[in-house]
Design an enzyme around this catalytic site. Structure first.
Site, PDB file in Angstrom:
ATOM      1  N   LYS A  11       0.988  -1.150   0.070  1.00 63.15           N
ATOM      2  CA  LYS A  11       0.101   0.300   0.205  1.00 63.15           C
ATOM      3  C   LYS A  11       0.836   1.171  -0.064  1.00 63.15           C
ATOM      4  CE  LYS A  11      -3.857  -2.346   3.079  1.00 63.15           C
ATOM      5  NZ  LYS A  11      -4.873  -2.003   3.975  1.00 63.15           N
ATOM      6  N   TYR A  51     -11.709  -1.965  -2.785  1.00 68.74           N
ATOM      7  CA  TYR A  51     -13.060  -2.708  -1.346  1.00 68.74           C
ATOM      8  C   TYR A  51     -14.463  -2.211  -1.232  1.00 68.74           C
ATOM      9  CZ  TYR A  51      -8.564  -1.413   0.890  1.00 68.74           C
ATOM     10  OH  TYR A  51      -7.190  -2.124   1.344  1.00 68.74           O
ATOM     11  N   ASN A 125      -2.175  -0.460   7.006  1.00 66.36           N
ATOM     12  CA  ASN A 125      -1.467  -1.313   7.596  1.00 66.36           C
ATOM     13  C   ASN A 125      -0.100  -2.425   7.028  1.00 66.36           C
ATOM     14  OD1 ASN A 125      -3.209  -1.890   6.009  1.00 66.36           O
ATOM     15  ND2 ASN A 125      -4.597  -2.912   7.218  1.00 66.36           N
ATOM     16  N   HIS A 128      -2.028  -5.371   1.643  1.00 63.74           N
ATOM     17  CA  HIS A 128      -2.987  -5.760   1.115  1.00 63.74           C
ATOM     18  C   HIS A 128      -2.278  -7.458   0.790  1.00 63.74           C
ATOM     19  CE1 HIS A 128      -7.456  -6.778  -0.398  1.00 63.74           C
ATOM     20  NE2 HIS A 128      -6.556  -7.427  -1.279  1.00 63.74           N
ATOM     21  N   GLU A 139      -9.763 -10.424  -7.206  1.00 68.52           N
ATOM     22  CA  GLU A 139      -9.154  -8.858  -7.198  1.00 68.52           C
ATOM     23  C   GLU A 139      -8.406  -9.363  -8.181  1.00 68.52           C
ATOM     24  OE1 GLU A 139      -9.375  -8.412  -2.124  1.00 68.52           O
ATOM     25  OE2 GLU A 139      -7.604  -9.908  -2.887  1.00 68.52           O
TER      26      GLU A 139
HETATM   27  P1  IDP Z   1      -7.960  -6.919   5.129  1.00 65.98           P
HETATM   28  O1  IDP Z   1      -7.057  -6.008   4.954  1.00 65.98           O
HETATM   29  O2  IDP Z   1      -7.294  -7.500   6.928  1.00 65.98           O
HETATM   30  O3  IDP Z   1      -8.547  -7.719   4.594  1.00 65.98           O
HETATM   31  P2  IDP Z   1     -10.969  -5.341   5.558  1.00 65.98           P
HETATM   32  O4  IDP Z   1     -11.033  -6.270   6.392  1.00 65.98           O
HETATM   33  O5  IDP Z   1     -11.034  -5.895   4.296  1.00 65.98           O
HETATM   34  O6  IDP Z   1      -9.045  -5.879   5.906  1.00 65.98           O
HETATM   35  O7  IDP Z   1     -10.267  -4.322   5.566  1.00 65.98           O
HETATM   36  C1  IDP Z   1      -9.760  -3.572   4.373  1.00 65.98           C
HETATM   37  C2  IDP Z   1      -8.742  -2.766   5.010  1.00 65.98           C
HETATM   38  O8  IDP Z   1      -9.492  -1.412   5.488  1.00 65.98           O
HETATM   39  C3  IDP Z   1      -7.870  -2.768   5.764  1.00 65.98           C
HETATM   40  O9  IDP Z   1      -6.382  -3.877   5.870  1.00 65.98           O
HETATM   41  C4  IDP Z   1      -7.646  -1.239   6.278  1.00 65.98           C
HETATM   42  O10 IDP Z   1      -6.818  -1.182   5.946  1.00 65.98           O
HETATM   43  C5  IDP Z   1      -8.358  -0.769   6.710  1.00 65.98           C
HETATM   44  N1  IDP Z   1      -9.326  -1.304   8.273  1.00 65.98           N
HETATM   45  C6  IDP Z   1      -9.974  -2.597   8.374  1.00 65.98           C
HETATM   46  N2  IDP Z   1     -10.703  -2.131   9.020  1.00 65.98           N
HETATM   47  C7  IDP Z   1     -10.539  -1.404  10.274  1.00 65.98           C
HETATM   48  C8  IDP Z   1     -11.187  -0.245  11.556  1.00 65.98           C
HETATM   49  O11 IDP Z   1     -12.156  -0.555  11.409  1.00 65.98           O
HETATM   50  N3  IDP Z   1     -10.393   1.064  11.547  1.00 65.98           N
HETATM   51  C9  IDP Z   1     -10.075   1.254  10.112  1.00 65.98           C
HETATM   52  N4  IDP Z   1      -9.587   0.619   9.089  1.00 65.98           N
HETATM   53  C10 IDP Z   1     -10.027   0.001   9.263  1.00 65.98           C
HETATM   54 MG    MG Z   2     -10.112  -7.794   3.095  1.00 66.84          MG
END
Ligand code: IDP
Ligand code: MG
Length: 170
Positions: A11, A51, A125, A128, A139
């Protein structure tokens, strides 16, 4: 054991912090094959489609800005996209990548080591990683064309295009 492919993105925060090398080194511990790789400037449409399952979340708008690298400026508004292939690849990669919330992620995982939560509450984080085989297929097909991947596990077909406008070297 089943052969799986998945999408990994470094990212914009990972690109800006110059973490690409560290991330790829860590992922190479799995001995999986990289079968597709490219740099992508993410537009709003791609961000929203990537997303789409999170469109009702309160943080969706900020998430769409984040994956486009909006807060990082012109030099850093890009991601590196990879398709990896291996046995049980998705679960094994998710383990090395770490859980979604970087504060809760294993500190030895990529997200635990390098991620942060911004003051606006976005989980930056760093990477992805596709979450399951259904999402991985969606994806990969969203981010890559068949001829950008050197091994195919999803069927392809040939179509004839007429009057296609394409950028080529001048
Ligand atoms: P993942 O990336 O671990 O699969 P997802 O639930 O698909 O997690 O969420 C996509 C991205 O959205 C996450 O990697 C993170 O950057 C962001 N994200 C997910 N949940 C939250 C939250 O509760 N607060 C803020 N950002 C979030
Ligand atoms: Mg995800």
């Amino acid at each position: 054991m089943s052969i799986e492919q998945l999408l990994i993105l470094v990212k914009p925060d990972g690109v800006k912090k110059s973490l690409t090398g560290n991330i790829l080194t860590k992922l190479s511990e799995t001995r999986m094959l990289i079968i597709g790789a490219k740099t992508v400037k993410v537009n709003k449409e791609l961000a929203e489609r990537h997303y789409c399952q999170l469109k009702d979340k309160s943080f969706f708008g900020e998430l769409v800005d984040y994956i486009q690298g909006k807060i990082y400026g012109e030099s850093w508004n890009r991601v590196l996209a990879f398709v990896y292939q291996g046995n049980n690849a998705i679960a094994r990669m998710r383990k090395i990548v770490g859980t979604t919330n970087p504060e809760e992620a294993d500190p030895m995982s990529i997200r635990g080591a390098y991620g942060r939560i911004t003051t606006k509450g976005v989980y930056e984080n760093v990477v992805h990683c596709s979450s399951d085989s259904f999402e991985a297929e969606r994806e990969i097909k969203l981010w890559f064309k068949p001829d950008e991947i050197v091994k195919h596990i999803y069927p392809t077909k040939e179509i004839v295009l007429e009057k296609e406008v394409k950028e080529v070297w001048a």
